[in-house]
Design an enzyme around this catalytic site. Structure first.
Site, PDB file in Angstrom:
ATOM      1  CB  CYS A 118       3.449  -1.624  13.757  1.00  0.00           C
ATOM      2  SG  CYS A 118       3.498  -1.360  11.972  1.00  0.00           S
ATOM      3  CB  CYS A 125       6.947  -2.533  16.169  1.00  0.00           C
ATOM      4  SG  CYS A 125       8.639  -2.112  15.685  1.00  0.00           S
ATOM      5  CB  CYS A 177       1.512   6.126  11.746  1.00  0.00           C
ATOM      6  SG  CYS A 177       2.159   7.637  11.111  1.00  0.00           S
ATOM      7  CB  CYS A 191       7.486  -4.800   8.493  1.00  0.00           C
ATOM      8  SG  CYS A 191       8.873  -3.960   9.312  1.00  0.00           S
ATOM      9  CD  GLU A 247      -2.849  -1.122   2.429  1.00  0.00           C
ATOM     10  OE1 GLU A 247      -4.039  -1.387   2.247  1.00  0.00           O
ATOM     11  OE2 GLU A 247      -2.362  -0.923   3.552  1.00  0.00           O
ATOM     12  CB  CYS A 302       2.925   7.554   3.339  1.00  0.00           C
ATOM     13  SG  CYS A 302       3.474   6.358   4.555  1.00  0.00           S
TER      14      CYS A 302
END
Ligand code: SAH
Length: 369
Positions: free
Chosen positions: A135, A132, A362, A128, A108, A121
């Site tokens: 997230c 974390c 975010c 990933c 995305e 962005c």
């Protein structure tokens, strides 16, 4: 709380896409054109089509002889990213695009238009590997690195959308790029740096954005931050710190087990020294987890000691992610946090979060279809 330590260099689950013009530098373009049996001047012509006219479809490159368009298209302009859908909010000024790569991988990007600028962005990886826990991208793990051209093409597409008036507000110009979408940019180092060069070189070598308007955001891979500092680029570095103490950071940003707060801040100082750029610190404010007054004091002290006035803290009110118990801090706690950081001589503002209701803020990118 126990969080598994991520495999920082874990093997991607999928291979890379075919080579595209945007993977190549000037010399690579010349060689590719030669291999196709075309005259050397075609190399610049193709670059101008892609970087200046923002055209990615060889069939539409009318300054190429019709007979060679197909050959050029399959060799240098494979379709890398196909939009699966666009979702918009904020009266159409925030637009998230779900892309499908050539091998089916989903990723995305989010375009945010403000009165004075338009920021894209972008993703540097599909998924990933940093894990974390707050997230959404981190929860799904890493699918694979994106190629240089897959990173650049997100930017080309957004620049074309702005130019063509596809985003509310009429025709405009893409001015800023932030590597704050899916993935850890510094874990895909070589391709990200090559992409930054293509994004910031003037046409026809690149898309012509200014280096200062590109931000690379990292969990804090200290050796890679130092390497980036030596690249001769003046991009903005953003470090996702989220707490000033190792004990909590070991759980919030698991890679802290490898490079501590002190090591990350040392590397950030090196970055500021080498580039003359102010470093941004990102801090997702999580209710009752990292929002205590003493942590604000400690954050301000450590940052001031490491970086003096060459640092700015961006507080990000935590965006909710599926299945997480965590929440943003109350506004009065947030205000007190800002006040205390500033009292230590460090500038600090709260980031305006866009796109929460379309899961575009975010930490919310999950590339679900
Ligand atoms: N891997 C890079 C790029 C991701 S940038 C990095 O970590 O910096 C996205 C920013 O949003 C990072 O600062 C990240 O920590 C933060 N973030 C992640 N999840 C979030 C959430 N749920 N709410 C607010 N910010 C979040």
């Amino acid at each position: 709380m126990s969080v598994p330590v991520p495999l920082v260099f874990n093997a991607p689950r999928r291979g890379m896409p075919p080579t595209h013009l945007a993977d190549l530098d000037e010399e690579g373009r010349r060689e590719a054109v030669k291999e196709l049996g075309l005259p050397a001047f075609r190399a610049d012509q193709l670059a101008r089509q892609y970087y200046a006219r923002l055209e990615a479809d060889a069939e539409k490159m009318t300054d190429l002889p019709a007979a060679v368009r197909e050959k050029v298209g399959s060799a240098l302009f494979p379709t890398l990213l196909t939009p699966v859908k666009h979702v918009a909010c904020d009266d159409g000024t925030t637009r998230k695009t779900l892309w499908k790569a050539n091998d089916g991988t989903l990723l995305e990007s989010v375009l945010m238009r403000y009165p004075d600028r338009a920021t894209l962005c972008i993703s540097s990886q599909a998924g990933c590997g940093m894990a974390c826990p707050f997230c959404a991208t981190g929860q799904a793990g890493l699918t694979r690195n994106l190629s240089t051209a897959e990173i650049v093409d997100q930017v080309r597409a957004a620049a074309a959308a702005m130019r063509d008036g596809e985003v509310a507000g009429g025709e405009g110009r893409l001015s800023n790029v932030v590597f704050m979408g899916m993935g850890e940019p510094l874990a895909n180092y070589k391709r990200v740096v090559a992409a930054v060069r293509r994004i910031t070189s003037p046409a026809p070598e690149g898309l012509g954005l200014s280096q200062r308007s590109v931000t690379v955001s990292t969990v804090g891979l200290a050796p890679a931050i130092r390497k980036l500092a030596d690249e001769g680029l003046s991009v903005t570095l953003a470090v996702s710190l989220h707490t000033p103490d190792d004990e909590l950071r070991d759980t919030l940003v698991p890679v802290n087990n490898r490079w501590t707060v002190a090591e990350v801040l040392d590397a950030a100082k090196y970055y500021a020294d080498q580039t003359g750029r102010r470093v941004s610190i990102e801090y997702a404010l999580i209710r009752d987890i990292n929002d205590q007054g003493w942590r604000a004091d400690l954050l301000g002290k450590k940052l001031h000691k490491a970086l003096g006035s060459r640092v700015h803290v961006n507080l990000i009110p935590l965006n909710p992610t599926p299945g997480s118990k965590w929440d943003a801090s109350p506004k009065d706690v947030e205000r007190e946090f800002v006040r205390r950081v500033i009292a230590q001589g460090v500038s600090c503002t709260v980031r305006d979060t866009r796109g929460q209701e379309i899961a575009a803020a975010c930490g919310q990118l999950a590339a679900e279809n």
